[in-house]
Design a protein around this motif. Structure first.
Motif, PDB file in Angstrom:
ATOM      1  N   ALA A   1       3.862   5.977  -5.373  1.00 39.95           N
ATOM      2  CA  ALA A   1       3.873   5.994  -6.840  1.00 39.95           C
ATOM      3  C   ALA A   1       2.793   6.915  -7.375  1.00 39.95           C
ATOM      4  N   GLU A   2       1.683   7.015  -6.628  1.00 44.42           N
ATOM      5  CA  GLU A   2       0.558   7.838  -7.078  1.00 44.42           C
ATOM      6  C   GLU A   2       0.653   9.286  -6.593  1.00 44.42           C
ATOM      7  N   ARG A   3       1.217   9.480  -5.365  1.00 44.57           N
ATOM      8  CA  ARG A   3       1.150  10.823  -4.765  1.00 44.57           C
ATOM      9  C   ARG A   3       2.511  11.394  -4.369  1.00 44.57           C
TER      10      ARG A   3
ATOM     11  N   ASP B   1       0.836  -1.211   0.000  1.00 42.27           N
ATOM     12  CA  ASP B   1       0.000   0.000   0.000  1.00 42.27           C
ATOM     13  C   ASP B   1       0.867   1.255   0.000  1.00 42.27           C
ATOM     14  N   PHE B   2       1.983   1.222   0.751  1.00 39.80           N
ATOM     15  CA  PHE B   2       2.904   2.357   0.782  1.00 39.80           C
ATOM     16  C   PHE B   2       3.518   2.595  -0.590  1.00 39.80           C
ATOM     17  N   ALA B   3       4.004   1.517  -1.221  1.00 37.39           N
ATOM     18  CA  ALA B   3       4.632   1.654  -2.542  1.00 37.39           C
ATOM     19  C   ALA B   3       3.647   2.204  -3.561  1.00 37.39           C
TER      20      ALA B   3
ATOM     21  N   TYR C   1       8.846   8.674  10.283  1.00 35.18           N
ATOM     22  CA  TYR C   1       9.679   9.784   9.818  1.00 35.18           C
ATOM     23  C   TYR C   1       9.183  10.394   8.510  1.00 35.18           C
ATOM     24  N   LEU C   2       8.454   9.637   7.703  1.00 34.08           N
ATOM     25  CA  LEU C   2       7.961  10.152   6.424  1.00 34.08           C
ATOM     26  C   LEU C   2       6.668   9.421   6.074  1.00 34.08           C
ATOM     27  N   HIS C   3       5.926   9.998   5.116  1.00 31.15           N
ATOM     28  CA  HIS C   3       4.606   9.470   4.761  1.00 31.15           C
ATOM     29  C   HIS C   3       4.350   9.730   3.286  1.00 31.15           C
ATOM     30  N   PRO C   4       3.423   8.973   2.689  1.00 33.59           N
ATOM     31  CA  PRO C   4       2.941   9.364   1.359  1.00 33.59           C
ATOM     32  C   PRO C   4       2.331  10.761   1.443  1.00 33.59           C
ATOM     33  N   ARG C   5       2.502  11.522   0.385  1.00 41.56           N
ATOM     34  CA  ARG C   5       1.915  12.867   0.392  1.00 41.56           C
ATOM     35  C   ARG C   5       0.399  12.798   0.454  1.00 41.56           C
ATOM     36  N   ALA C   6      -0.198  13.776   1.107  1.00 39.92           N
ATOM     37  CA  ALA C   6      -1.639  13.802   1.265  1.00 39.92           C
ATOM     38  C   ALA C   6      -2.323  13.944  -0.103  1.00 39.92           C
ATOM     39  N   GLU C   7      -3.497  13.400  -0.203  1.00 38.59           N
ATOM     40  CA  GLU C   7      -4.239  13.484  -1.483  1.00 38.59           C
ATOM     41  C   GLU C   7      -4.750  14.886  -1.691  1.00 38.59           C
TER      42      GLU C   7
ATOM     43  N   ALA D   1       6.244   8.795  -8.334  1.00 36.62           N
ATOM     44  CA  ALA D   1       7.104   8.107  -9.302  1.00 36.62           C
ATOM     45  C   ALA D   1       7.227   6.646  -8.899  1.00 36.62           C
ATOM     46  N   GLU D   2       7.654   5.839  -9.845  1.00 43.94           N
ATOM     47  CA  GLU D   2       7.973   4.436  -9.569  1.00 43.94           C
ATOM     48  C   GLU D   2       9.447   4.391  -9.160  1.00 43.94           C
ATOM     49  N   TYR D   3       9.693   4.357  -7.873  1.00 43.54           N
ATOM     50  CA  TYR D   3      11.061   4.375  -7.369  1.00 43.54           C
ATOM     51  C   TYR D   3      11.663   2.978  -7.362  1.00 43.54           C
ATOM     52  N   SER D   4      12.984   2.912  -7.370  1.00 40.84           N
ATOM     53  CA  SER D   4      13.673   1.626  -7.384  1.00 40.84           C
ATOM     54  C   SER D   4      13.311   0.818  -6.145  1.00 40.84           C
ATOM     55  N   ASP D   5      13.439  -0.488  -6.253  1.00 34.76           N
ATOM     56  CA  ASP D   5      13.120  -1.351  -5.112  1.00 34.76           C
ATOM     57  C   ASP D   5      13.976  -1.028  -3.892  1.00 34.76           C
ATOM     58  N   PRO D   6      15.318  -0.834  -4.026  1.00 30.75           N
ATOM     59  CA  PRO D   6      16.114  -0.507  -2.831  1.00 30.75           C
ATOM     60  C   PRO D   6      15.681   0.804  -2.182  1.00 30.75           C
TER      61      PRO D   6
END
Length: 380
Positions: A305-307, A299-301, A374-380, A356-361
């Motif tokens: 990728a979306e936001r 769900d995080f990935a 420490y960090l979160h997906p950006r708010a919608e 963006a679609e960031y690298s797996d590492p």
């Protein structure tokens, strides 16, 4: 780019370069209508909610019958309801940790390094509210938000402070300049420039402060850092010791050898950079991160990728050469690609990354810090 583009009105149409060359740590600057770009105002009711929290630093200062009174929060609603109509000030630290648009305002000042940028303190005062004539040991920007406040300033700070007062109030204050600040006006003051603000009508002051640690503080913390980092070889020995008739005396040979052992305590520029990265990104003692509700990895990935992703308001991220620091920790990411490293630098500088679609590492690393809060997906 920062999330909020730099507003040239902030420095009175001066560029950051001009301001730093002409005013920074040199002389005061009054800026009319410096900043009014707030989606909402932090009124007394909202500030009072913060002042009741035990994870927020707050103070209440009153001046009655010629005496100063200081109380530290958290405050009960009953205590706040008993406040009189005049002559008090409530102050709340680190509001940029609590309100996104206040953080956006703070980061308007990112023309200075994050190692210097501290916090936004918001104070509210009814008529007569003041914290007295005083000076700060650091640079400060004082933004008036709502209401009116009279500010008097002086380059003379030599009178000393009232000895029995619970706050730092100058014994004598002889103003050299005076202004009334209204909503959106801002005053910049260099370190140790005496100032005295008194609310004329109910309103707030947003104070942007800067870190200016004392040499003693830095030296103490650096020695604590070295204690955990250095590993010295050898131990004391004295195969040629002679019988002593004065065993309580500290002899010269012992002093010499101990001195030689201590000379092994050395550091270089890289050691100092490592210390700076850890110490200047370390959260203040009252700061805690909420890591009780992390997303599942998939769900995080999908969300970033979306936001995109953004640092928590309380997080600080710094970097040096090939070392990255977040909230007092070194980031272990030895196999970072040049692209991933550049993205991490971007996250540190801008406090966010686009969708963006960031690298797996990189995604794995970001998720670890998401779990920490420490960090979160950006708010919608």
């Amino acid at each position: 780019m920062p999330k909020t583009p730099f507003d040239t009105a902030l420095l009175g149409k001066l560029t950051p370069e001009q301001f730093l060359a002409e005013y920074w740590q040199k002389k005061p600057l009054l800026i009319r209508q410096a900043w009014t770009n707030f989606p909402e105002l932090i009124d007394f009711a909202r500030l009072a909610e913060f002042a009741q929290r035990d994870d927020v630093e707050s103070r209440l200062i009153e001046f009655n019958h010629g005496r100063w009174k200081l109380e530290n929060g958290p405050f009960s609603q009953h205590r706040l309801n008993r406040l009189p109509e005049t002559d008090w000030t409530i102050l709340v630290q680190n509001v940029n940790h609590l309100v996104p648009h206040i953080a956006d305002f703070l980061y308007q000042f990112n023309f200075l390094p994050y190692t210097r940028l501290d916090d936004v303190m918001i104070s509210y005062a009814p008529p007569g509210g003041t914290v007295g004539p005083h000076y700060d040991s650091y640079d400060v920007f004082l933004l008036q938000v709502g209401g009116q406040k009279r500010w008097q300033i002086s380059s003379d700070d030599a009178s000393g402070f009232i000895e029995d007062a619970p706050i730092r109030v100058l014994k004598d204050f002889n103003p050299e300049q005076e202004w009334v600040l209204e909503h959106g006006d801002m005053l910049y003051l260099p370190p140790k420039y005496a100032h005295y603000g008194v609310a004329l009508t109910p309103g707030m002051t947003y104070s942007v402060g800067f870190r200016a640690p004392k040499t003693q503080e830095i030296a103490t913390k650096f020695l604590e850092f070295l204690q955990d980092e250095i590993c010295l070889e050898g131990m004391y020995s004295d195969p040629d010791a002679k019988a002593s008739r004065t065993p309580a005396k500290i002899d010269d040979a012992f002093v010499t050898q101990i001195g030689q052992m201590l000379q092994q305590v050395k550091w270089d520029e890289q050691t100092v950079r490592q210390f700076i990265g850890r110490y200047f990104s370390e959260p203040k003692p009252h700061v805690f991160f909420d890591h009780s509700r992390p997303l599942e990895f998939d769900d995080f990935a999908e969300a970033i990728a979306e936001r995109g992703v953004e640092l928590d308001l309380k997080s600080q991220m710094l970097y040096s050469e090939q070392t990255l620091f977040i909230n007092g920790e070194e980031v272990e990411f030895d196999d970072a690609s040049p692209t991933d490293w550049a993205l991490l630098q971007q996250l540190a500088n801008e406090r966010c990354l686009p969708a963006a679609e960031y690298s797996d590492p990189l995604c794995d690393l970001l998720y670890i810090y998401h779990e920490y809060g420490y960090l979160h997906p950006r708010a919608e």
